[in-house]
Design an enzyme around this catalytic site. Sequence first.
Site, short mmCIF file in Angstrom:
data_model
loop_
_atom_site.label_atom_id
_atom_site.label_comp_id
_atom_site.label_asym_id
_atom_site.label_seq_id
_atom_site.Cartn_x
_atom_site.Cartn_y
_atom_site.Cartn_z
N GLU A 38 23.85 87.78 50.75
CA GLU A 38 24.61 89.12 50.43
C GLU A 38 24.10 90.01 49.30
O GLU A 38 23.93 89.40 48.42
CB GLU A 38 26.12 88.95 50.40
CG GLU A 38 26.92 90.31 50.01
CD GLU A 38 26.95 91.26 51.11
OE1 GLU A 38 26.74 91.00 52.38
OE2 GLU A 38 26.57 92.54 50.96
N THR A 83 25.26 95.15 56.11
CA THR A 83 25.21 93.76 56.69
C THR A 83 24.76 93.94 58.02
O THR A 83 23.98 93.03 58.51
CB THR A 83 26.31 93.04 56.51
OG1 THR A 83 26.48 92.72 54.91
CG2 THR A 83 26.27 91.54 56.99
N HIS A 199 28.92 90.42 46.54
CA HIS A 199 29.35 91.79 47.32
C HIS A 199 29.93 92.54 46.29
O HIS A 199 30.82 92.20 45.42
CB HIS A 199 30.20 91.45 48.40
CG HIS A 199 30.49 92.53 49.30
ND1 HIS A 199 31.26 93.67 49.01
CD2 HIS A 199 29.76 92.86 50.59
CE1 HIS A 199 31.39 94.53 50.17
NE2 HIS A 199 30.37 93.89 51.02
N ASP A 258 20.13 91.00 52.47
CA ASP A 258 20.46 91.95 53.46
C ASP A 258 20.04 93.33 53.11
O ASP A 258 19.77 94.19 54.27
CB ASP A 258 21.97 91.56 54.08
CG ASP A 258 22.99 92.03 53.09
OD1 ASP A 258 22.68 92.08 52.01
OD2 ASP A 258 24.20 91.90 53.53
N HIS A 259 20.54 93.83 52.04
CA HIS A 259 20.46 95.21 51.50
C HIS A 259 20.69 95.20 50.17
O HIS A 259 21.07 94.48 49.51
CB HIS A 259 21.28 96.00 52.59
CG HIS A 259 22.96 95.57 52.29
ND1 HIS A 259 23.58 95.69 51.12
CD2 HIS A 259 23.43 94.82 53.01
CE1 HIS A 259 24.81 95.17 51.43
NE2 HIS A 259 24.66 94.63 52.66
#
Length: 426
Positions: A38, A83, A199, A258-259
Amino acid sequence: SADDLTRLQSYTKTKYAEPNKQYFGIAKEKNIIKIHLESFQTVMIGKKVNGKEVTPFLNQLATGNQDFIYYNNFFHSTGQGKTSDAELAMDNSMYGLQQGSAFSLKSDNTFQSLPAILNQKQNYSTSVMHGDYKTFWNRDQIYKRFGINKFYDATYYDMREENLENLGLKDKEFFKESIPYLKAEKQPFYSHLITLTNHYPFTLTPEDATIESPNTGDKTVDGYIQTARYLDESVKQFISDLKKEGLYDNSVIMIYGDHYGISENHNEGMGKFLGENITPVNFMDLQRTGLFLKVPGIKGHVDSTYASQIDVMPTILHLVGIDAKPYVIFGTDLLSQKHNQTVIFRNGDYITPTFKSVNGTVYDNVTNEPVKDKQILEQAAKIKNTVTTELEMSDSLMNGDLLRFYDNKDFKKVNPADFQYKNGTV
Ligand code: GP9
Ligand code: MN
């Protein structure tokens, strides 16, 4: 319409990169373990706070001296779907939508996804594991279209209050409880484990914070450093458990971010941490989310090839010995001699190994200054055209649900009614 599909296919066919003979099928019948980090950005690799490494374990993997190939120029291809866009890109080699999340908006579409292909062609059992509830990002709907056999969501995990942080289960607990589920999967399996603790807004209890805060004056950046360390430790624990359980040697393992976790709103704090001024141009450099890839039979090393999440599906197909040719795929095999190194972002920007295009202006990668050389600018204009075409093609695929017209002799249409995700009983 069917004509749109034909146009799309003639485009993706020109992108097809044939497999490298040396590696085609090298991972046949191996398990595939996919570890989704994440919000991880590789700018954390090698960084320190008061002399202590932020991500000591991933730093080791990044040397290339362990079993992993480290792709240090690997970018995310996500848009607003975050995500879910990363998952879409990795499993389908396509882009998310210009606006919103395809998982939410296009969950009735037809797909020819990696998990379904692995299952149909090589009898893989496929699963996703995640410490949040199954409806988040509409996963319980779209996974059926991807042909995912089992979805171990939060109901399979011990969600007592002390095990939770932020959106759901803490990563260390998540990985620990996932091991028995992995062991119970019929081999070869394809299993996707999605972490959660790193996150936004990057909170952590003092006991879980094992690295000092960098005190940038920005709570988000400070928190990120500490949750990134927590993530690093949880991956270390998981890899060591995989070894103990005999699941390490016979598995392909991929680890990827993921980003981004740190948005433009935190350029000041991030800039302070990195000791540089963050501009829209070097913000693109920070969109490296990394890929660590362990393939039994390939020695670890560092690979500086430019690539992104859409390149993973064709790579995996070729590693297990399935030709990517019959599928509609935008990415190219990372190990192919014909791999395409232009990385396309969902907003129309792009980066190549030597220059990048940000908001319509072309910059040199070494200096991050605007390019003046006419020849390069001409080349860049051509690339910009392909970028526009490619994103249009991806949009037409999604918006026209074009794969429903594709009668592919190498793919049996997935029937979502064949899939049901029962709740766990923990
Ligand atoms: C939630 C999670 C977070 O289940 O995967 O998604 P994000 O907010 O990063 O898109
Ligand atoms: Mn995410």
